[in-house]
Design an enzyme around this catalytic site. Structure first.
Site, PDB file in Angstrom:
ATOM      1  N   ASP A   1      41.193  33.741  28.406  1.00 33.84           N
ATOM      2  CA  ASP A   1      41.728  34.811  29.258  1.00 33.84           C
ATOM      3  C   ASP A   1      43.192  34.560  29.608  1.00 33.84           C
ATOM      4  O   ASP A   1      43.753  33.498  29.318  1.00 33.84           O
ATOM      5  CB  ASP A   1      40.889  34.936  30.541  1.00 33.84           C
ATOM      6  CG  ASP A   1      40.653  33.599  31.234  1.00 33.84           C
ATOM      7  OD1 ASP A   1      41.366  32.626  30.921  1.00 33.84           O
ATOM      8  OD2 ASP A   1      39.761  33.525  32.097  1.00 33.84           O
TER       9      ASP A   1
ATOM     10  N   ASN B   1      32.521  32.299  42.502  1.00 33.10           N
ATOM     11  CA  ASN B   1      31.597  33.439  42.568  1.00 33.10           C
ATOM     12  C   ASN B   1      30.758  33.577  41.301  1.00 33.10           C
ATOM     13  O   ASN B   1      30.114  34.591  41.086  1.00 33.10           O
ATOM     14  CB  ASN B   1      32.375  34.738  42.836  1.00 33.10           C
ATOM     15  CG  ASN B   1      33.341  35.077  41.703  1.00 33.10           C
ATOM     16  OD1 ASN B   1      33.458  34.329  40.729  1.00 33.10           O
ATOM     17  ND2 ASN B   1      34.031  36.190  41.821  1.00 33.10           N
TER      18      ASN B   1
ATOM     19  N   HIS C   1      31.977  33.591  38.141  1.00 36.09           N
ATOM     20  CA  HIS C   1      32.607  34.223  36.977  1.00 36.09           C
ATOM     21  C   HIS C   1      32.830  33.203  35.864  1.00 36.09           C
ATOM     22  O   HIS C   1      33.013  32.016  36.110  1.00 36.09           O
ATOM     23  CB  HIS C   1      33.910  34.965  37.337  1.00 36.09           C
ATOM     24  CG  HIS C   1      35.110  34.125  37.639  1.00 36.09           C
ATOM     25  ND1 HIS C   1      35.845  34.260  38.792  1.00 36.09           N
ATOM     26  CD2 HIS C   1      35.736  33.156  36.933  1.00 36.09           C
ATOM     27  CE1 HIS C   1      36.865  33.413  38.765  1.00 36.09           C
ATOM     28  NE2 HIS C   1      36.816  32.728  37.646  1.00 36.09           N
TER      29      HIS C   1
ATOM     30  N   GLU D   1      33.867  39.036  36.096  1.00 37.40           N
ATOM     31  CA  GLU D   1      33.558  38.983  37.520  1.00 37.40           C
ATOM     32  C   GLU D   1      32.183  39.596  37.807  1.00 37.40           C
ATOM     33  O   GLU D   1      31.734  40.477  37.066  1.00 37.40           O
ATOM     34  CB  GLU D   1      34.621  39.784  38.298  1.00 37.40           C
ATOM     35  CG  GLU D   1      36.042  39.245  38.160  1.00 37.40           C
ATOM     36  CD  GLU D   1      36.319  38.066  39.081  1.00 37.40           C
ATOM     37  OE1 GLU D   1      35.373  37.349  39.475  1.00 37.40           O
ATOM     38  OE2 GLU D   1      37.503  37.856  39.415  1.00 37.40           O
TER      39      GLU D   1
HETATM   40  C1  GLP Z   1      39.829  30.841  36.661  1.00 42.00           C
HETATM   41  C2  GLP Z   1      39.613  31.012  35.136  1.00 42.00           C
HETATM   42  C3  GLP Z   1      38.266  30.512  34.715  1.00 42.00           C
HETATM   43  C4  GLP Z   1      37.998  29.204  35.428  1.00 42.00           C
HETATM   44  C5  GLP Z   1      37.798  29.449  36.893  1.00 42.00           C
HETATM   45  C6  GLP Z   1      37.600  28.192  37.713  1.00 42.00           C
HETATM   46  O1  GLP Z   1      40.020  31.996  37.336  1.00 42.00           O
HETATM   47  N1  GLP Z   1      39.811  32.316  34.641  1.00 42.00           N
HETATM   48  O2  GLP Z   1      38.228  30.377  33.306  1.00 42.00           O
HETATM   49  O3  GLP Z   1      36.825  28.625  34.917  1.00 42.00           O
HETATM   50  O4  GLP Z   1      38.794  30.271  37.423  1.00 42.00           O
HETATM   51  O5  GLP Z   1      38.797  27.565  38.011  1.00 42.00           O
HETATM   52  P1  GLP Z   1      38.903  26.111  38.610  1.00 42.00           P
HETATM   53  O6  GLP Z   1      38.510  25.187  37.506  1.00 42.00           O
HETATM   54  O7  GLP Z   1      40.343  25.955  39.003  1.00 42.00           O
HETATM   55  O8  GLP Z   1      37.966  26.043  39.747  1.00 42.00           O
END
Ligand code: GLP
Length: 241
Positions: A67, A136, A138, A143
């Site tokens: 993404d 959450n 995702h 989402e």
């Molecule tokens: C982001 C990314 C995800 C990631 C998630 C968790 O928004 N788009 O791919 O897995 O949030 O992030 P973190 O590892 O900083 O908790």
């Protein structure tokens, strides 16, 4: 689903780097699905170390990131282009012609998504997909919603994600409210999935994942339907079930 519980973030990162390295040793032209966020940074650090030690060769791999924020300039500090360059792609011998990250500068995001999905398919699909998980539930930027998109798409970020990710943006930097992301089908078609989770804030998402209930309210729960998922979590992220 295989579940590996580690004592620390460091151990989680080391186990993940081993599985990633095994994949490349077994298939030097692997197609790898890559993730951003703070969770996989330790894994990337260890992969860079292995490369510097001469233990890993990335020259044959193809990569597709999950993404990217939209809209965002590639050169922006918080873009996933910058993240990947800083933590991984800029530090190993990948062929940059074969690394792909959705283009947050695209004037037509719908065409960008269609072309990106086409490139994944043309590469033969993803052999190993790395995933983190949002608080959450995702995955990528899929989402929680009444219905989840199957294919690559543009999406609005949820309030929860805007809040969680605002830590990467300073007060004078405007955080994008949308993103381009692989959809659930793109992720579920990967041959293997490696899901990483660290810290207490991920407990609720993992509780849903391990609950045997699949719900669009928690996209990570769909991984229960995939035949080859390994979850590596540190003890803090593991819920008491
Ligand atoms: C982001 C990314 C995800 C990631 C998630 C968790 O928004 N788009 O791919 O897995 O949030 O992030 P973190 O590892 O900083 O908790």
């Amino acid at each position: 689903m295989k579940v590996i519980v580690c004592e620390s973030y460091e151990e989680m990162s080391a186990r993940a780097a081993e599985i990633f390295a095994e994949q490349i040793k077994e298939k030097s032209d692997s197609v790898l699905g890559l993730a951003t966020g703070s969770t996989p940074i330790g894994m990337y650090d260890r992969l860079v170390d292995k490369y510097n030690d001469g233990a890993l060769d990335f020259s044959g791999v193809t990569t597709f990131n999950l993404d990217e924020y939209y809209p965002i300039k590639k050169s922006d500090r918080q873009s996933y282009h910058s993240f990947m360059n800083e933590h991984f792609l800029g530090k190993v011998n990948v062929d940059r012609e074969r690394t792909h990250i959705p283009n947050g500068e695209a004037s037509d995001p719908t065409s960008e998504c269609a072309e990106y999905e086409e490139k994944i398919n043309a590469a033969g699909g993803i052999d190993l997909q790395i995933l983190g998980v949002g608080q959450n539930g995702h995955i990528g930027f899929n989402e929680p919603k009444d219905g989840l998109d199957a294919g690559m798409h543009i999406t609005e970020l949820s309030e929860s994600t805007l809040e969680a990710n605002s830590r990467f943006f300073s007060a004078d930097e405007k955080m994008p409210t949308m993103a381009l992301t692989m959809g659930m089908e793109n992720i579920m078609k990967a041959k293997k999935i490696l899901l990483l989770a660290s810290g207490k804030s991920k407990q609720e998402a993992l509780r849903n994942l391990l609950s045997r209930v699949v719900t669009t309210d928690c996209p990570v729960s769909f991984l229960q339907l995939h035949p080859n998922v390994t979850l590596i979590a540190d003890r803090e992220a593991m819920p008491n079930i």
